[in-house]
Design an enzyme around this catalytic site. Structure first.
Site, PDB file in Angstrom:
ATOM      1  N   SER A 101      50.375  29.746  39.994  1.00 56.85           N
ATOM      2  CA  SER A 101      50.469  28.331  39.641  1.00 56.85           C
ATOM      3  C   SER A 101      51.316  27.510  40.607  1.00 56.85           C
ATOM      4  O   SER A 101      51.152  26.287  40.666  1.00 56.85           O
ATOM      5  CB  SER A 101      51.042  28.185  38.226  1.00 56.85           C
ATOM      6  N   HIS A 162      59.264  25.033  35.386  1.00 59.26           N
ATOM      7  CA  HIS A 162      58.188  25.979  35.648  1.00 59.26           C
ATOM      8  C   HIS A 162      57.362  25.525  36.843  1.00 59.26           C
ATOM      9  O   HIS A 162      57.478  24.392  37.302  1.00 59.26           O
ATOM     10  CB  HIS A 162      57.319  26.142  34.400  1.00 59.26           C
ATOM     11  N   PHE A 279      62.637  20.255  24.361  1.00 55.52           N
ATOM     12  CA  PHE A 279      62.487  20.677  22.971  1.00 55.52           C
ATOM     13  C   PHE A 279      62.763  22.151  22.717  1.00 55.52           C
ATOM     14  O   PHE A 279      62.852  22.571  21.566  1.00 55.52           O
ATOM     15  CB  PHE A 279      61.085  20.322  22.476  1.00 55.52           C
ATOM     16  N   GLU A 280      62.875  22.961  23.756  1.00 59.30           N
ATOM     17  CA  GLU A 280      63.137  24.387  23.586  1.00 59.30           C
ATOM     18  C   GLU A 280      64.048  24.879  24.715  1.00 59.30           C
ATOM     19  O   GLU A 280      64.120  24.254  25.782  1.00 59.30           O
ATOM     20  CB  GLU A 280      61.840  25.206  23.608  1.00 59.30           C
ATOM     21  N   ASP A 326      47.556  29.035  29.918  1.00 58.52           N
ATOM     22  CA  ASP A 326      47.758  30.161  30.832  1.00 58.52           C
ATOM     23  C   ASP A 326      48.475  31.321  30.144  1.00 58.52           C
ATOM     24  O   ASP A 326      48.078  32.481  30.274  1.00 58.52           O
ATOM     25  CB  ASP A 326      48.570  29.668  32.028  1.00 58.52           C
ATOM     26  N   HIS A 368      43.973  27.317  38.308  1.00 58.24           N
ATOM     27  CA  HIS A 368      43.257  28.573  38.543  1.00 58.24           C
ATOM     28  C   HIS A 368      42.596  28.973  37.237  1.00 58.24           C
ATOM     29  O   HIS A 368      42.795  28.326  36.199  1.00 58.24           O
ATOM     30  CB  HIS A 368      44.226  29.672  39.006  1.00 58.24           C
TER      31      HIS A 368
END
Length: 528
Positions: A101, A162, A279-280, A326, A368
């Site tokens: 990614s 990420h 949020f996390e 994903d 992908h």
């Protein structure tokens, strides 16, 4: 054949009439003939990225979405299906046939293909080797848009550090350097910095929504939602509290940091300049496991982002990532991946609802695909998460959706498990795979790009994935190639007198065009 039961299956009655298909085809043809190219300058650009959302995933999610509404499913039209322009993108990275990614994000966001596991750097940089990063950084369309005066934002269902969101703002020889605690000592000595710290340093991003709290706070800092969970506590070794630092950087502006639904709902887009919503501690929960009292949906976060960003008269760039499609696939949990795709499509619908197609370029694509198959001969309307009516040569059933590899390999003593009494529609069901792996891999085939709005016709044919950034930038007149806005008027709130020349005038008298442009600019300045 002896022992084989022949079952007659028919679809909807109207589909047996050939006029049904002729009328449908004629209607679609006329719509295509009536379509006019939108050659406006894109004031706004929305890029919806389904991480791992290959074409098989789109098809299966379409059927699931229909079946969630008590329809057969195959004929369902998702929001992304309505986009009039489509193309295919080649996803390979510089060093691998099948990419990850971060290398793909560098391609479609920065316009440059690169190596596996690297973020915002060209292919001269090497995975995990800090010293190769310096001098090989490449910037993204988010930065180009910001430099052009637009507002910019990222919305994701993963951590904001990420691979996909990180590539909008960071440059890193390793996508895994989320915080300084994730970096080797040698990389820090050589001057490389972690992705979370670059979120504050590199580009002034107006809206940041996703997860990733633990990469922003000092080691041992209790998480506000999970104070007893050590794995959710802060990770940073440098002692920095990046959330507090971000707030201090926004003095004089209305900047809101929130971590729960209540505070998120209280954010007024009309009076908010900046929003950071985490949020996390890490990635957000899968949509079917999300607590709606604590965390908003991706459609709701998309709406909040657009309402904040759209106040800028120069427009905005927004990346919206359905990142856990994903992760559902990596776990070989097809139900999770497909429900994430349906939620993602709902976010696309919300984006279209809140914007004007005449001035907003909207794209839907993937980075992908996955080793994900849609197989067998299931009957029309059969659950997409169900079993094929045909058995294998071992006289055992198999599911319509399977994986080429992954954790679902369950062959024992050369025999597959008997799933006749297994609920394969469960969100926790792990589809069978042909090869045993702890986590399923990506796939390498081309992915779709779907487009609507200004210059959407540029997204056509079969292109390198890196083409996407160049075409988006051209449509929005950001980055290096500004030819489109030099030849066409842009949307603006400034009063103007438009002096126009005919095509013949432009071709025969270039000096006239220059003079008209100068006069128009002077008059606009006087009237402003």
């Amino acid at each position: 054949a002896r022992g084989v039961q022949i079952i007659s299956v028919s679809g909807p009655a109207e589909e047996e009439n050939p006029e049904f298909w002729r009328a449908q085809g004629a209607k679609a043809l006329q719509a295509a003939l009536n379509r006019k190219l939108n050659t406006n300058v894109a004031k706004n650009i929305m890029l919806f990225l389904g991480d791992g959302m290959g074409i098989t995933t789109i098809t299966a999610a379409r059927i699931l979405k229909g079946q969630m509404h008590n329809q057969s499913g195959e004929e369902t039209v998702m929001t992304m299906d309505t986009f009039p322009h489509a193309g295919l993108l080649k996803t390979y990275s510089v060093d691998f046939q099948i990419p990850d990614s971060s290398s793909t994000a560098t391609a479609y966001l920065c316009g440059v293909k690169t190596n596996l596991n690297t973020v915002g750097v060209n292919a001269a940089a090497r995975n995990g080797i800090c010293k190769t990063q310096k001098g090989n950084e490449v910037t993204s369309i988010l930065k180009w848009a910001k430099d052009a005066g637009k507002s910019v934002g990222i919305v994701t269902t993963t951590r904001v550090q990420h691979a996909t969101p990180a590539t909008t703002y960071a440059h890193s020889a390793s996508r895994k350097w989320y915080s300084d605690a994730d970096m080797p000592v040698s990389a820090k000595k050589e001057g490389c910095t972690d992705i979370a710290s670059q979120l504050l340093k590199n580009t002034d991003i107006d809206v940041i929504i996703g997860g990733g709290r633990k990469y922003m706070t000092p080691k041992g800092t209790w998480d506000p939602e999970y104070p007893r969970d050590l794995a959710s506590s802060g990770k940073r070794q440098d002692g920095r509290h990046l959330i507090s630092d971000w707030q201090k950087m926004k003095v004089g502006k209305v900047a809101r940091y929130v971590w729960n639904r209540t505070d998120f709902d209280a954010v007024d887009p009309d009076t908010t300049d900046y929003l950071m919503a985490l949020f996390e501690p890490g990635d957000l929960r899968f949509d079917v496991e999300r607590d709606p009292t604590m965390d908003p949906s991706i459609a709701e976060t998309t709406e909040k982002a657009i309402r904040i960003l759209s106040k800028n008269p120069k427009g905005f760039f927004l990346l919206v990532e359905g990142g856990r499609i994903d992760q559902g696939h990596h776990a070989s949990r097809a139900s999770m991946a497909l429900h994430e795709t349906v939620a993602f499509d709902n976010a696309v619908a919300k984006g279209l609802e809140l914007t004007n197609e005449e001035e907003t370029l909207t794209l839907v694509t993937a980075d992908h695909s996955h080793a994900f198959t849609f197989n067998g001969y299931p009957f029309r309307g059969q659950s997409i998460l169900g079993k094929s009516p045909l058995y294998g040569k071992d006289m055992l059933p198999y599911t319509t959706l399977m994986y080429g590899n992954g954790p679902g390999y369950k062959v024992v003593d050369n025999k597959r498990p008997d799933i006749r009494k297994v609920d394969t529609q469960s969100k926790d069901y792990v589809q069978l795979s042909a090869v045993p792996l702890d986590t399923e891999t990506h796939g390498g085939e081309d992915v779709a790009v779907l487009a609507r709005g200004p210059m959407a016709h540029l997204f056509h044919g079969v292109q390198e994935q890196s083409y996407l950034a160049h075409a988006m930038a051209y449509a929005g007149c950001v980055g290096r190639d500004l030819r489109h806005c030099e030849s066409r008027p842009q949307h603006t709130n400034t009063k103007r007198i438009l002096v126009t020349a005919t095509d013949d005038d432009r071709n025969s008298a270039p000096s006239l065009v220059s003079s008209i442009s100068l006069v128009t600019a002077l008059l606009a300045a006087v009237l402003h």
